[in-house]
Design an enzyme around this catalytic site. Structure first.
Site, PDB file in Angstrom:
ATOM      1  N   GLU A 180      19.586  53.692 137.511  1.00 49.23           N
ATOM      2  CA  GLU A 180      18.785  53.868 136.285  1.00 49.23           C
ATOM      3  C   GLU A 180      17.582  52.929 136.232  1.00 49.23           C
ATOM      4  OE1 GLU A 180      19.872  56.384 135.375  1.00 49.23           O
ATOM      5  OE2 GLU A 180      22.036  56.446 135.247  1.00 49.23           O
ATOM      6  N   GLY A 181      16.939  52.768 137.374  1.00 51.43           N
ATOM      7  CA  GLY A 181      15.822  51.834 137.477  1.00 51.43           C
ATOM      8  C   GLY A 181      16.341  50.482 137.906  1.00 51.43           C
TER       9      GLY A 181
END
Length: 563
Positions: free
Chosen positions: A391-392
């Site tokens: 998620e990043g």
């Protein structure tokens, strides 16, 4: 404690939600999840690790029957219409489910939420009932081989074909969770109008999936490349508006970051319980190792970190729930959710790094046995590592936090609120001092014209400072509310006290590093250091004694009571 909230202004502080506020009925969702994980998922973890998709799919159906997949799905589409706090509670305990928790959270999160927030009525009616029951499994296809952290720099492209009255999509999406099990994918691709989100069904001609990736951990989750070759997509399968897919991508990514944070908290709690139980049983020098104060310190540090992370995650979920109520009144969902981008990134970074800290110490407490696969902490250690990348990456999230913080400082915080008011109570003084250090750094960097996007060491320090402040404040608010409501847990109070002291120390150290390093004339630097030295830092408590008491209390709790 009386003070204005300039940095985190979304909630009335006296209404601040804490895990202790869950009702008995809401706690039933936790018990349902716990029973499902214990009785249905854990006995199948080995089969799941061998990618027996039929086993995982059956578990999805069971989860759907229990209502776990449709928590945030509106009732009219077969869901429960519940909120993000309940969703977080389920994700937290699903964190005990190993690789299946990853598959579950992707499906219930990014695989379902785009339809809820951005789908047309027809799309909701077609897809949400299937996703809520587990009949269909969802996936989210954003990442590409050459894009990496620059997720919006997509090479996948969709072109409108007038003759076929359809969009023709070509491209590859990498590391797609649930790739081999999914029935429907939310796929992002470039069009002449900009990035656009498409609903792509597995059955569409031209859709294929590459081989399973061989991973360090979370081995049981399906991770593979989604291959799209001349895939024809009807116009009715555009999600949201053409050219506005970036709004969907970024906002849903924020929701995913918060859900991941809850899952990390759950796994960390599991590791803490395993470490505490082992420390009570393991004898060295004819003494249980929990009797050694260095081990007690480790247990206390783990518990304190979890307490802070949990407090912050539920605070953010509560703020989002309040904001979601406005979305129901036809306000723009993307703008409202983006207001919480900084907090979602804070939770993602903090909880993933706390999980790493906790599982690492759990392995250390187990000694050589912790390195052996027959002990569960070995798997937890391997599985945890991906959370700092998911998620990043945490580096990208730190840049997001610092940029949003600087923007907020320059544009939304009134000048008079940049000078912190006098506050009451020891916790208030710690928060006050922390904010003063943070504001001083923001002013120094602004005055010196430092670009934190280019000189990213400053961005890292700023993000860590504001993250420590958010977690510290969340823990204090939680403890103060418990005291006000007459349900104060003395162990939690000690945790908040130690967390506050150690957070302030880190914030102070970060501030000194920034102020000593920022490029400017020597007179300005001396002035900032003088201002730094003039900030009143309250006395710190006797940390060692508090940690020994915390460790004693935590290891005496049963698993169900563990923070």
């Amino acid at each position: 404690m009386k003070m204005k909230r300039a940095l985190f202004p979304y909630q009335d502080r006296r209404d601040f939600f804490t895990p202790e506020d869950f009702s008995d009925e809401e706690d039933l969702m936790l018990k349902t999840t716990a029973s499902f994980v214990k009785k249905s998922v854990k006995p199948q973890l080995e089969a799941i690790a061998q990618h027996q998709y039929s086993v995982a799919k059956q578990l999805f159906v069971q989860a759907g029957e229990l209502g776990l997949l449709g928590v945030e799905v509106p009732e009219e589409y077969g869901g429960l219409s519940l909120n993000k706090k309940i969703s977080g509670l389920i994700a937290e305990y699903m964190g005990h489910a190993g690789a299946f928790s990853v598959s579950f959270n992707i499906h219930a999160g990014v695989g379902t939420l785009p339809f809820i927030y951005f789908g047309t009525e027809g799309q909701k009616q077609k897809y949400l009932p299937k996703l809520a029951t587990g009949e269909w499994i969802g996936a989210y296809a954003l990442t590409e081989p050459d894009a990496g952290s620059d997720a919006l720099n997509s090479r996948s492209r969709a072109v409108w074909n007038e003759e076929k009255s359809a969009w023709v999509l070509n491209g590859e999406k990498q590391w797609i969770t649930n790739a081999h099990m999914a029935d429907v994918y939310v796929v992002f691709a470039q069009t002449d109008q900009g990035m656009t989100a498409f609903i792509v069904e597995r059955s569409f001609e031209g859709v294929s999936v590459g081989p399973e990736e061989k991973k360090m951990g979370i081995k049981g989750s399906s991770t593979a490349t989604l291959i799209l070759e001349e895939v024809e997509i009807p116009s009715g399968n555009i999600l949201g508006k053409i050219g506005k897919g970036h709004k969907i991508a970024l906002n849903i990514l924020n929701m995913a970051r918060l859900k991941l944070a809850f899952s990390n908290v759950g796994t960390a709690k599991q590791a803490l319980v395993l470490a505490g139980d082992y420390a009570k049983e393991r004898l060295q020098f004819q003494t249980p190792i929990i009797g050694f104060t260095m081990i007690q310190e480790k247990i206390a540090d783990m518990a304190i970190a979890i307490y802070g992370a949990e407090s912050a995650a539920y605070r953010t979920a509560d703020g989002l729930d309040r904001r979601m109520e406005l979305i129901e009144k036809d306000q723009d969902a993307s703008n409202l959710m983006f207001d919480f981008a900084m907090e979602c990134s804070i939770n993602k970074v903090k909880c993933s790094e706390i999980l790493d800290q906790v599982v690492d110490e759990a392995v250390q407490i187990h000694g050589g046995y912790g390195y052996m696969q027959e002990y569960e902490v070995e798997r937890l250690y391997r599985d945890a590592r991906i959370s700092r990348i998911f998620e990043g990456t945490n580096e990208i999230n730190r840049l997001t936090i610092s940029k949003l913080l600087m923007k907020q400082y320059l544009t939304t915080i009134p000048a008079e609120e940049k000078h912190i008011e006098e506050v009451e109570g020891q916790s208030g003084k710690w928060i006050q001092a922390s904010e003063q250090f943070l504001y001083l750094c923001l002013k120094a960097l602004t005055d010196a014209g430092v670009s934190i996007a280019q000189e990213q060491e400053y961005a890292r320090l700023l993000s860590d400072m504001v993250s420590d402040l958010y977690v510290m404040e969340s823990a204090f608010l939680r403890t103060e509310k418990s005291e006000r409501m007459g349900r104060l847990n003395e162990t939690h109070q000690m945790m908040a006290e130690v967390l506050g002291a150690e957070s302030l120390r880190r914030i102070k150290e970060g501030a000194f590093t920034i102020l000593s390093s920022v490029h400017s004339v020597e007179a300005d630097r001396k002035g900032w250091i003088t201002a730094y030295n003039n900030i009143d830092v309250p006395p710190f408590p006797e940390i060692f004694e508090l940690k020994r008491k915390i460790a004693k209390d935590v290891t005496a709790w049963k698993e169900a009571e563990a923070i």
